[in-house]
Structures are given as structure tokens and as C-alpha cells.
Design a protein around this motif. Structure first.
Motif, PDB file in Angstrom:
ATOM      1  N   VAL A 117       0.854  -1.183   0.000  1.00  0.00           N
ATOM      2  CA  VAL A 117       0.000   0.000   0.000  1.00  0.00           C
ATOM      3  C   VAL A 117       0.893   1.236   0.000  1.00  0.00           C
ATOM      4  CG1 VAL A 117      -1.782   1.293   1.229  1.00  0.00           C
ATOM      5  CG2 VAL A 117      -1.829  -1.216   1.240  1.00  0.00           C
ATOM      6  N   TYR A 118       0.712   2.089  -0.984  1.00  0.00           N
ATOM      7  CA  TYR A 118       1.486   3.328  -1.099  1.00  0.00           C
ATOM      8  C   TYR A 118       0.597   4.510  -0.707  1.00  0.00           C
ATOM      9  CZ  TYR A 118       4.639   0.407  -3.906  1.00  0.00           C
ATOM     10  OH  TYR A 118       5.480  -0.592  -4.341  1.00  0.00           O
ATOM     11  N   GLU A 119       1.066   5.300   0.239  1.00  0.00           N
ATOM     12  CA  GLU A 119       0.307   6.446   0.743  1.00  0.00           C
ATOM     13  C   GLU A 119       1.110   7.723   0.546  1.00  0.00           C
ATOM     14  OE1 GLU A 119      -1.866   9.336   2.368  1.00  0.00           O
ATOM     15  OE2 GLU A 119      -2.656   7.341   1.905  1.00  0.00           O
ATOM     16  N   LEU A 163       3.357  -1.299   4.001  1.00  0.00           N
ATOM     17  CA  LEU A 163       2.822   0.067   3.974  1.00  0.00           C
ATOM     18  C   LEU A 163       3.973   1.032   3.761  1.00  0.00           C
ATOM     19  CD1 LEU A 163       0.553   2.149   4.349  1.00  0.00           C
ATOM     20  CD2 LEU A 163       0.945   1.998   6.822  1.00  0.00           C
ATOM     21  N   ARG A 164       3.925   1.781   2.699  1.00  0.00           N
ATOM     22  CA  ARG A 164       4.977   2.740   2.385  1.00  0.00           C
ATOM     23  C   ARG A 164       4.373   4.142   2.335  1.00  0.00           C
ATOM     24  NH1 ARG A 164       8.771  -0.461  -2.069  1.00  0.00           N
ATOM     25  NH2 ARG A 164       9.019  -2.354  -0.793  1.00  0.00           N
ATOM     26  N   LEU A 165       4.776   4.948   3.302  1.00  0.00           N
ATOM     27  CA  LEU A 165       4.270   6.311   3.411  1.00  0.00           C
ATOM     28  C   LEU A 165       5.104   7.280   2.571  1.00  0.00           C
ATOM     29  CD1 LEU A 165       3.650   6.297   7.271  1.00  0.00           C
ATOM     30  CD2 LEU A 165       2.000   5.809   5.458  1.00  0.00           C
ATOM     31  N   GLU A 166       4.554   8.479   2.355  1.00  0.00           N
ATOM     32  CA  GLU A 166       5.216   9.530   1.575  1.00  0.00           C
ATOM     33  C   GLU A 166       5.614   9.040   0.191  1.00  0.00           C
ATOM     34  OE1 GLU A 166       7.442  12.544   4.098  1.00  0.00           O
ATOM     35  OE2 GLU A 166       7.751  10.728   5.282  1.00  0.00           O
ATOM     36  N   HIS A 167       4.726   8.306  -0.428  1.00  0.00           N
ATOM     37  CA  HIS A 167       4.872   7.846  -1.808  1.00  0.00           C
ATOM     38  C   HIS A 167       3.684   8.375  -2.600  1.00  0.00           C
ATOM     39  CE1 HIS A 167       8.058   5.180  -0.485  1.00  0.00           C
ATOM     40  NE2 HIS A 167       8.222   4.719  -1.717  1.00  0.00           N
ATOM     41  N   ARG A 168       3.841   9.545  -3.168  1.00  0.00           N
ATOM     42  CA  ARG A 168       2.766  10.137  -3.969  1.00  0.00           C
ATOM     43  C   ARG A 168       2.904   9.683  -5.413  1.00  0.00           C
ATOM     44  NH1 ARG A 168      -0.707  14.167  -3.313  1.00  0.00           N
ATOM     45  NH2 ARG A 168       0.304  14.803  -1.355  1.00  0.00           N
ATOM     46  N   LEU A 169       1.858   9.036  -5.918  1.00  0.00           N
ATOM     47  CA  LEU A 169       1.882   8.558  -7.293  1.00  0.00           C
ATOM     48  C   LEU A 169       1.795   9.737  -8.258  1.00  0.00           C
ATOM     49  CD1 LEU A 169       1.812   5.887  -9.002  1.00  0.00           C
ATOM     50  CD2 LEU A 169      -0.673   6.224  -9.126  1.00  0.00           C
ATOM     51  N   THR A 170       2.732   9.797  -9.204  1.00  0.00           N
ATOM     52  CA  THR A 170       2.718  10.865 -10.210  1.00  0.00           C
ATOM     53  C   THR A 170       2.417  10.338 -11.607  1.00  0.00           C
ATOM     54  OG1 THR A 170       5.130  10.638 -10.466  1.00  0.00           O
ATOM     55  CG2 THR A 170       4.329  12.313  -8.919  1.00  0.00           C
ATOM     56  N   GLY A 171       2.590   9.026 -11.788  1.00  0.00           N
ATOM     57  CA  GLY A 171       2.307   8.470 -13.103  1.00  0.00           C
ATOM     58  C   GLY A 171       2.150   6.962 -13.034  1.00  0.00           C
ATOM     59  N   ILE A 172       1.332   6.437 -13.929  1.00  0.00           N
ATOM     60  CA  ILE A 172       1.148   4.992 -14.044  1.00  0.00           C
ATOM     61  C   ILE A 172       1.131   4.645 -15.516  1.00  0.00           C
ATOM     62  CG2 ILE A 172      -1.354   5.317 -13.731  1.00  0.00           C
ATOM     63  CD1 ILE A 172      -1.454   2.444 -12.646  1.00  0.00           C
ATOM     64  N   ARG A 173       1.934   3.649 -15.899  1.00  0.00           N
ATOM     65  CA  ARG A 173       2.078   3.265 -17.302  1.00  0.00           C
ATOM     66  C   ARG A 173       1.943   1.754 -17.432  1.00  0.00           C
ATOM     67  NH1 ARG A 173       2.214   8.031 -17.169  1.00  0.00           N
ATOM     68  NH2 ARG A 173       3.678   9.540 -18.059  1.00  0.00           N
ATOM     69  N   PRO A 174       1.358   1.285 -18.520  1.00  0.00           N
ATOM     70  CA  PRO A 174       1.344  -0.159 -18.758  1.00  0.00           C
ATOM     71  C   PRO A 174       2.765  -0.689 -18.875  1.00  0.00           C
ATOM     72  CG  PRO A 174      -0.230   0.958 -20.179  1.00  0.00           C
ATOM     73  CD  PRO A 174       0.605   2.032 -19.545  1.00  0.00           C
ATOM     74  N   ALA A 175       3.014  -1.841 -18.290  1.00  0.00           N
ATOM     75  CA  ALA A 175       4.312  -2.483 -18.351  1.00  0.00           C
ATOM     76  C   ALA A 175       4.146  -3.869 -18.975  1.00  0.00           C
ATOM     77  CB  ALA A 175       4.923  -2.581 -16.961  1.00  0.00           C
ATOM     78  N   GLN A 176       5.264  -4.608 -19.105  1.00  0.00           N
ATOM     79  CA  GLN A 176       5.208  -5.929 -19.724  1.00  0.00           C
ATOM     80  C   GLN A 176       4.251  -6.852 -18.969  1.00  0.00           C
ATOM     81  OE1 GLN A 176       9.031  -7.703 -20.385  1.00  0.00           O
ATOM     82  NE2 GLN A 176       8.202  -9.430 -21.540  1.00  0.00           N
ATOM     83  N   GLU A 177       4.322  -6.794 -17.644  1.00  0.00           N
ATOM     84  CA  GLU A 177       3.396  -7.567 -16.814  1.00  0.00           C
ATOM     85  C   GLU A 177       2.736  -6.622 -15.821  1.00  0.00           C
ATOM     86  OE1 GLU A 177       4.515 -11.260 -15.037  1.00  0.00           O
ATOM     87  OE2 GLU A 177       6.055 -11.626 -16.554  1.00  0.00           O
ATOM     88  N   GLY A 178       1.664  -6.034 -16.242  1.00  0.00           N
ATOM     89  CA  GLY A 178       0.952  -5.149 -15.331  1.00  0.00           C
ATOM     90  C   GLY A 178       1.228  -3.687 -15.575  1.00  0.00           C
ATOM     91  N   SER A 216       6.570  10.654  -6.629  1.00  0.00           N
ATOM     92  CA  SER A 216       7.188  11.984  -6.570  1.00  0.00           C
ATOM     93  C   SER A 216       8.561  11.966  -5.909  1.00  0.00           C
ATOM     94  CB  SER A 216       6.264  12.949  -5.817  1.00  0.00           C
ATOM     95  OG  SER A 216       6.018  12.471  -4.496  1.00  0.00           O
ATOM     96  N   ASN A 217       8.869  10.946  -5.124  1.00  0.00           N
ATOM     97  CA  ASN A 217      10.181  10.863  -4.476  1.00  0.00           C
ATOM     98  C   ASN A 217      11.237  10.227  -5.379  1.00  0.00           C
ATOM     99  OD1 ASN A 217       9.404   8.179  -4.456  1.00  0.00           O
ATOM    100  ND2 ASN A 217       9.152   8.053  -2.228  1.00  0.00           N
ATOM    101  N   GLY A 218      10.871   9.999  -6.643  1.00  0.00           N
ATOM    102  CA  GLY A 218      11.816   9.447  -7.603  1.00  0.00           C
ATOM    103  C   GLY A 218      11.822   7.933  -7.675  1.00  0.00           C
ATOM    104  N   LYS A 219      11.129   7.267  -6.791  1.00  0.00           N
ATOM    105  CA  LYS A 219      11.103   5.808  -6.781  1.00  0.00           C
ATOM    106  C   LYS A 219      10.061   5.283  -7.760  1.00  0.00           C
ATOM    107  CE  LYS A 219      12.760   5.455  -2.020  1.00  0.00           C
ATOM    108  NZ  LYS A 219      12.523   4.901  -0.658  1.00  0.00           N
ATOM    109  N   THR A 220      10.267   4.042  -8.178  1.00  0.00           N
ATOM    110  CA  THR A 220       9.340   3.381  -9.088  1.00  0.00           C
ATOM    111  C   THR A 220       9.031   1.985  -8.564  1.00  0.00           C
ATOM    112  OG1 THR A 220      11.112   2.461 -10.456  1.00  0.00           O
ATOM    113  CG2 THR A 220      10.242   4.632 -11.086  1.00  0.00           C
TER     114      THR A 220
END
Length: 406
Positions: free
Chosen positions: A30-32, A128-143, A149-153
Motif C-alpha cells: 500500500v502506497y500512501e 505500507l509505504r508512506l510519503e509515496h505520492r503517485l505521479t504516473g502509471i504506465r502499462p508495463a510488460q506484466e501489469g 514523486s520521491n523518484g522511486k518506481t
């Protein structure tokens, strides 16, 4: 299998718990975006958590869900308010249903609900991962590939978007790459500011069973009305703001509200009550004998709105005077010129258009494996526990189909 849930609110956390129960081998994260999970649940119901409603007085779903009532009618067949109560009670939360049909924990403490949900997530191994604001979602090879926003994917085979309502249209920008149709969110569950502040001198006064109407429309609401330091609040206003959310936004929150201080009684019925009062207390002054629903200060204020002297005796009011009183008491127009938030419990209408979603599964029609739940959708309710019930029902149904989808 990797499953990502975006948003640690009621819908997201409820879904995470059920996914792990039904599919224990899944890796659920869960990303919050914020620093706390379930922050809105912690303040709902004034910190007591009005987690659902008995629906005993609900004649139709449209009555309590101005947007999304057809979807909610379907979802409640899958996970109803009774199911909600049974689930929380099975987890050790004792519940009580109030006279207004709102359901609260007996403890009257929202943190009991927060603690129950977070405790189950931890026990089942939900990350549970806090301070993870989603900025984009793209189709990938599996899912799908998720960008924060923190640079993580991250990548996940299935994703549930449950970010809640967004007070700004930019809150939906994360979906831009998917070409999903959205409608701009606007506030929906708020108290109002009055253009003239004389009524605010009675701040703290509550009148039960009042009917409010947006002048020039058929939009109405009924319930208790609370006078505040800024204007008007209480269920009679909050329900009205929900039903008239988009219209009020278009008018920049400048409008007139008509208040029937006697609820559903019409002018003739109120006139009859006043005449009865005059017959029983002919020598009493208007200021000293008045309907029990009013405080003395509010009654004096209303007499002033009627342009009737408060020191007049009831016998002197006459039929013409009482007719004027009945007219004002059943249609008292108050000009508003702004809104206030309902504490921290902001609710919005707007979001992802429901035609994007399979109503039986909560899965996006154009993007298999992508699900939606909660207020990020164009679904919202009047006050009374209905918004949280929508979250539980959507989260449950989404979780069930996320674990069943092959």
C-alpha cells in the motif's frame, strides 16, 4: 503476484486486508502520499468515526448518493451495511446505532477503527509505504509501472487506485498517461458563510428538523441546522451542499438558501400553530412565549426578520401579523457568499467517470488489472456514514475480483 494499492484510506486498507485473506501468497504493498495511513478515517465523525449507517430511513440510493447511486445499489448487494457491521464486530469492535441511524464504535473513538485496520494489515504482512505520492502509471510488460514523486518506481501485476477525493483537478494528473475520462472535482460536503452576519450572533444554536432549499431549484435537504460564527452548518446544510455541489461551484458559492424552520410543515400549518399559541396566551408578549424549537435569541431574530415588534402581545399580532410570521418561518431566505470545509473531512464530487469502470468488478474497462475504489471515482454521499460505507463496499468488491481475475 505483486499487487499495489495506491492510497492508505478506508477503501485501500480494507481492500488490502481482504486481498491477503483470499490470496495469502500475494505481495501486497500500500502506497500512501501522506505521512499517516487512514488520516481521514481518524477525524471522521468528529473523531468518533461514523463508519456506516443503518439505511433504515433511506427510501432510495439517490437520496443519499447524489452521484453514483446506481453503482452503490449494485455494490451494496455484494457488501452491505449489515456486512460492514458484522465484519467490524467479528474483529472485536463493538458498535452502536444512534437515533439518527448513524453507526459508531461504542468507544466513540475513531482510533479504534484505525488501529483495527492497521493491526490486521501488519499481522497479514501487508507492506505500507508512506510519503509515496503517485505521479504516473504506465502499462508495463506484466501489469503496470508506478512512478512516485520521491523518484522511486515500482511494478505490479494488479493495481488498485484508491487515493480518495482530490480538492484540486491536478490530483488526477497521475492518470494522464492512460487516457481515462475524468470530471473535475469540486467540494461537496461543506458549511456555508452568510453574506449578512446578524444570524451568526446566535453561533452554537441548533434547530432540529429544518428543511433547506437552494432558491430557484428543487434541491432540498432536511435535518438539524447549526448556526456557526461564519454562517450555517449541520446536516440540513451539509446534505444540501452535497446535492447542490456542482451548481454552487458554478455560482462561486453565491446563492440564496430558503430555510423552513418548521421542516415539512407548510405555511397554513404553521399559521395554525401560531393561532393556537395566540389563543392560549393572548396577553403574553411575543418575546416571552414562542415555539419550543427556538431559543429566545433566535426567536427575537426571526421576529425582526418578520418586521414585528417583540413586545407586542399575541392578541395584538392579528391574523395579518401571524400570516407574515408564518410566511417567513417557512421560507426564510438567507444569502450565502462562500463555503467552509466540514472540519478535515473534505469530500469532493467528481473524479474518474463511472463509465470507465465495470460496476460488477471495479476494474477499468480499457486497462485490465487496473481497479478503482473510493472517492477517486465520481461517487460521493451526504453526511451520515454513507461515504465510508461506499469505501468499504468498493474496497471489498475490488479486492474480491483482484484475487479472482486470472
Amino acid at each position: 503476484m505483486k499487487i499495489a494499492i495506491i492510497g492508505a484510506g478506508a477503501a485501500g486498507c480494507f481492500a488490502a486486508i481482504h486481498i491477503k485473506q483470499w490470496l495469502p501468497e500475494a505481495r501486497v504493498t500500500v502506497y500512501e502520499s501522506g505521512r499517516k495511513a487512514l488520516a481521514k478515517v481518524a477525524v471522521t465523525g468528529g473523531g468518533r468515526c461514523n463508519l456506516t449507517n443503518s439505511f433504515a430511513t433511506v427510501a432510495s440510493m439517490e437520496q443519499v448518493y447524489p452521484r453514483g447511486h446506481r453503482l452503490m445499489k449494485r455494490l451494496l448487494r455484494e457488501f452491505s451495511q449489515q456486512d460492514t457491521c458484522q465484519w467490524f464486530e467479528s474483529e472485536g469492535v463493538a458498535l452502536v446505532t444512534q437515533e439518527d441511524e448513524c453507526v459508531f464504535p461504542v468507544s466513540q473513538d475513531a482510533m479504534e477503527i484505525v488501529g483495527t485496520l492497521l493491526g490486521l494489515m501488519k499481522a497479514q504482512g501487508v507492506e505500507l509505504r508512506l510519503e509515496h505520492r503517485l505521479t504516473g502509471i504506465r502499462p508495463a510488460q506484466e501489469g503496470y509501472r508506478l512512478e512516485f514523486s520521491n523518484g522511486k518506481t515500482a511494478e505490479a501485476q494488479r493495481v488498485l487506485i484508491a487515493t480518495g477525493g482530490s480538492p484540486k483537478p491536478s490530483g488526477l494528473n497521475m492518470l494522464d498517461g492512460l487516457q481515462i475520462e475524468t470530471v473535475a472535482p469540486v467540494p461537496s460536503l461543506f458549511s456555508v458563510c452568510t453574506a449578512r452576519h446578524d444570524i451568526t450572533a446566535m453561533a452554537g444554536t441548533v434547530v432540529n428538523n429544518v428543511r433547506t432549499t437552494l432558491c430557484g431549484t428543487k434541491i432540498q435537504a432536511q435535518g438539524a441546522l447549526l448556526i456557526t460564527h461564519q454562517g450555517l452548518s449541520g446536516p440540513a446544510i451539509l446534505k444540501l451542499s452535497s446535492r447542490g455541489a456542482r451548481l454552487l461551484n458554478e455560482q462561486d458559492y453565491r446563492a440564496k438558501i430558503a430555510v423552513n424552520w418548521f421542516g415539512n410543515d407548510n405555511e397554513e400549518q404553521v399559521m395554525s400553530q401560531l393561532a393556537d399559541m395566540a389563543a392560549k396566551h393572548p396577553q403574553k408578549q411575543l418575546q416571552s412565549v414562542y415555539p419550543t424549537r427556538f431559543t429566545s435569541r433566535l426567536w427575537l431574530y426571526l421576529l425582526q426578520q418578520c418586521h414585528i415588534r417583540h413586545d407586542l402581545r399575541w392578541a395584538e399580532a392579528g391574523a395579518k401579523g401571524m400570516r407574515r410570521m408564518a410566511a417567513v418561518l417557512t421560507h426564510h431566505e438567507i444569502e450565502i457568499n462562500g463555503k467552509n470545509k466540514f472540519k478535515e473531512e473534505f469530500v469532493t464530487c467528481g473524479g474518474v467517470v463511472l463509465s470507465n469502470i465495470n460496476p460488477s468488478t471495479m476494474e477499468c474497462k480499457e486497462h485490465p488489472g487496473l481497479f478503482f475504489a473510493g472517492e477517486v471515482l465520481d461517487v460521493d454521499a451526504v453526511t451520515g456514514g454513507f461515504n465510508l460505507q461506499a469505501a468499504w463496499s468498493m474496497g471489498y468488491v475490488a479486492a474480491r475480483h483482484m484475487t479472482l481475475t486470472s
